[in-house]
Write an enzyme that holds these catalytic residues in place. Structure first.
Site, PDB file in Angstrom:
ATOM      1  N   GLY A   1     103.435 -22.034  -5.780  1.00 43.11           N
ATOM      2  CA  GLY A   1     102.061 -21.557  -5.803  1.00 43.11           C
ATOM      3  C   GLY A   1     101.643 -21.121  -7.201  1.00 43.11           C
ATOM      4  O   GLY A   1     102.414 -21.230  -8.163  1.00 43.11           O
ATOM      5  N   GLN A   2     100.411 -20.625  -7.295  1.00 40.48           N
ATOM      6  CA  GLN A   2      99.857 -20.248  -8.609  1.00 40.48           C
ATOM      7  C   GLN A   2     100.746 -19.234  -9.325  1.00 40.48           C
ATOM      8  O   GLN A   2     101.079 -19.404 -10.500  1.00 40.48           O
ATOM      9  CB  GLN A   2      98.442 -19.667  -8.448  1.00 40.48           C
ATOM     10  CG  GLN A   2      97.782 -19.350  -9.782  1.00 40.48           C
ATOM     11  CD  GLN A   2      96.633 -18.353  -9.684  1.00 40.48           C
ATOM     12  OE1 GLN A   2      96.432 -17.716  -8.648  1.00 40.48           O
ATOM     13  NE2 GLN A   2      95.887 -18.229 -10.762  1.00 40.48           N
TER      14      GLN A   2
ATOM     15  N   ILE B   1     107.275 -24.677   0.868  1.00 44.45           N
ATOM     16  CA  ILE B   1     107.122 -25.552   2.037  1.00 44.45           C
ATOM     17  C   ILE B   1     107.188 -27.031   1.636  1.00 44.45           C
ATOM     18  O   ILE B   1     107.546 -27.877   2.428  1.00 44.45           O
ATOM     19  CB  ILE B   1     105.812 -25.211   2.785  1.00 44.45           C
ATOM     20  CG1 ILE B   1     105.658 -25.963   4.101  1.00 44.45           C
ATOM     21  CG2 ILE B   1     104.575 -25.439   1.936  1.00 44.45           C
ATOM     22  CD1 ILE B   1     105.985 -25.148   5.291  1.00 44.45           C
TER      23      ILE B   1
ATOM     24  N   TYR C   1      92.861 -12.592   5.567  1.00 43.49           N
ATOM     25  CA  TYR C   1      93.814 -12.392   4.468  1.00 43.49           C
ATOM     26  C   TYR C   1      93.919 -10.905   4.128  1.00 43.49           C
ATOM     27  O   TYR C   1      95.012 -10.343   4.013  1.00 43.49           O
ATOM     28  CB  TYR C   1      93.326 -13.198   3.256  1.00 43.49           C
ATOM     29  CG  TYR C   1      94.097 -13.006   1.980  1.00 43.49           C
ATOM     30  CD1 TYR C   1      95.417 -13.414   1.859  1.00 43.49           C
ATOM     31  CD2 TYR C   1      93.485 -12.443   0.859  1.00 43.49           C
ATOM     32  CE1 TYR C   1      96.106 -13.247   0.662  1.00 43.49           C
ATOM     33  CE2 TYR C   1      94.160 -12.288  -0.330  1.00 43.49           C
ATOM     34  CZ  TYR C   1      95.475 -12.687  -0.423  1.00 43.49           C
ATOM     35  OH  TYR C   1      96.151 -12.538  -1.611  1.00 43.49           O
TER      36      TYR C   1
HETATM   37  N1  SER Z   1      92.927 -14.290  -5.606  1.00 44.02           N
HETATM   38  C1  SER Z   1      92.941 -13.895  -4.236  1.00 44.02           C
HETATM   39  C2  SER Z   1      91.873 -14.544  -3.463  1.00 44.02           C
HETATM   40  O1  SER Z   1      90.849 -14.815  -4.044  1.00 44.02           O
HETATM   41  C3  SER Z   1      92.790 -12.398  -4.131  1.00 44.02           C
HETATM   42  O2  SER Z   1      94.027 -11.862  -3.866  1.00 44.02           O
HETATM   43  O3  SER Z   1      92.015 -14.743  -2.293  1.00 44.02           O
END
Ligand code: SER
Length: 319
Positions: free
Chosen positions: A14-15, A38, A142
């Site tokens: 990931g980033q 994954i 989230y």
């Molecule tokens: N960079 C994330 C998002 O934009 C924030 O934790 O979901």
């Protein structure tokens, strides 16, 4: 493997994962850090790698045993914007993934890093200089999963003594990797468009102020927290971290100093509502006091660094 740091990174492609894995390998040795994701990476770096679905607790257990792991950096998650397309799926990945890691940490006495986010904040949170301890009523799945995750981390620390440490990352901006599925992603794309000489269409309004942090600072802060003596880690939910705060108009103005013809339009979409629910700037006094956190990059310094690295990457001539 060296006895002190035998590290498993979950979500290593990931980033943040890509950059953090490289930083951990530079610091502790390539073979000390097992990258998992994954999917395999497109251009995999040297070093141990395994495909891992974070929902597969047995596979996680096997890797911990095979590599004699003693630390996990658990970065796999569905971010704010993508999570809204399928909230229950996002909840499952984010929460069950964390539970699998925390349970493994309890059984094997592992140290854990859990990234939280400014997405824990919501409309009832003070928007400026958001305090460490404050209202957290997020509007995204989230954000809900990060609030719950922070509480579970503290629970595992208090009840089972699991040494779990966490920071609330702002939007992270770096030249090394691309974000995916987040609301702050525009702030990486804007640099790529500018350097490539392309038009940039921003999915947020020009005046949307959000907290942001340069990747180099994010990595340095993460390593500093993980290396701090345990007694200095006084917050076991998650530490506020601050770097800078800016709007799309402000980052564009800064970039325009290098690319005067940079062309930008604004077309806010569903992500505007998410951004509007978050806070604008963060009070990170606890992280500074407890383990010496300090961001180095502001918007002008970051812009200069981003542009020079992306110019090398795209093999363009110097401005
Ligand atoms: N960079 C994330 C998002 O934009 C924030 O934790 O979901």
């Amino acid at each position: 493997m060296n006895v002190n740091n035998r590290i498993l990174v979950v979500g290593a492609n990931g980033q943040i994962g890509l950059v953090l894995t490289a930083a951990l390998r530079a610091r502790y040795g390539t073979d000390q850090v097992v990258a998992t994701d994954i999917r395999p990476a497109t251009n995999p770096p040297a070093g141990p790698f395994a495909v891992l679905d974070v929902l597969d607790s047995q596979a996680l257990e096997q890797l911990i045993q095979d590599y004699n792991i003693n630390q996990i950096y658990h970065l796999a998650a569905i971010l704010s914007a993508r999570g809204e397309s399928d909230p229950r799926w996002a909840w499952q990945i984010n929460m069950e993934g964390l539970f699998n890691v925390l349970e493994a940490a309890r059984l094997h006495k592992l140290k854990v890093f859990f990234p939280s986010s400014i997405a824990v904040f919501g409309p009832s949170t003070p928007r400026d200089h958001t305090p460490q301890h404050t209202a957290m009523e997020p509007t995204t799945v989230y954000g809900i999963s990060k609030v719950a995750g922070e509480q579970w981390c503290q629970y595992y620390f208090q009840r089972y003594g699991v040494d779990v440490r966490s920071v609330r990352y702002p939007g992270i901006i770096g030249y090394q990797s691309m974000p995916g599925g987040g609301t702050t992603d525009y702030a990486v794309e804007v640099y790529h468009r500018a350097v490539k000489g392309e038009h940039f269409n921003c999915f947020l309004r020009p005046d949307t102020r959000l907290p942001m942090l340069y990747m180099d600072d994010a990595i340095a802060g993460t390593l500093a927290l993980m290396e701090a003596p345990p007694e200095q880690v006084k917050i076991r939910t998650s530490y506020n971290l601050a770097g800078m705060s800016f709007t799309p108009a402000e980052v564009v103005a800064e970039i325009t100093k290098y690319f005067p013809d940079f062309s930008v339009s604004y077309q806010p979409d569903y992500r505007q509502r998410i951004a509007d629910s978050w806070t604008q700037s963060i009070d990170d006094g606890d992280a500074r006091r407890d383990w010496g956190w300090q961001a180095r990059f502001d918007l002008p310094a970051m812009t200069q660094d981003m542009i020079s690295h992306l110019q090398q990457y795209y093999a363009l001539t110097q401005v």
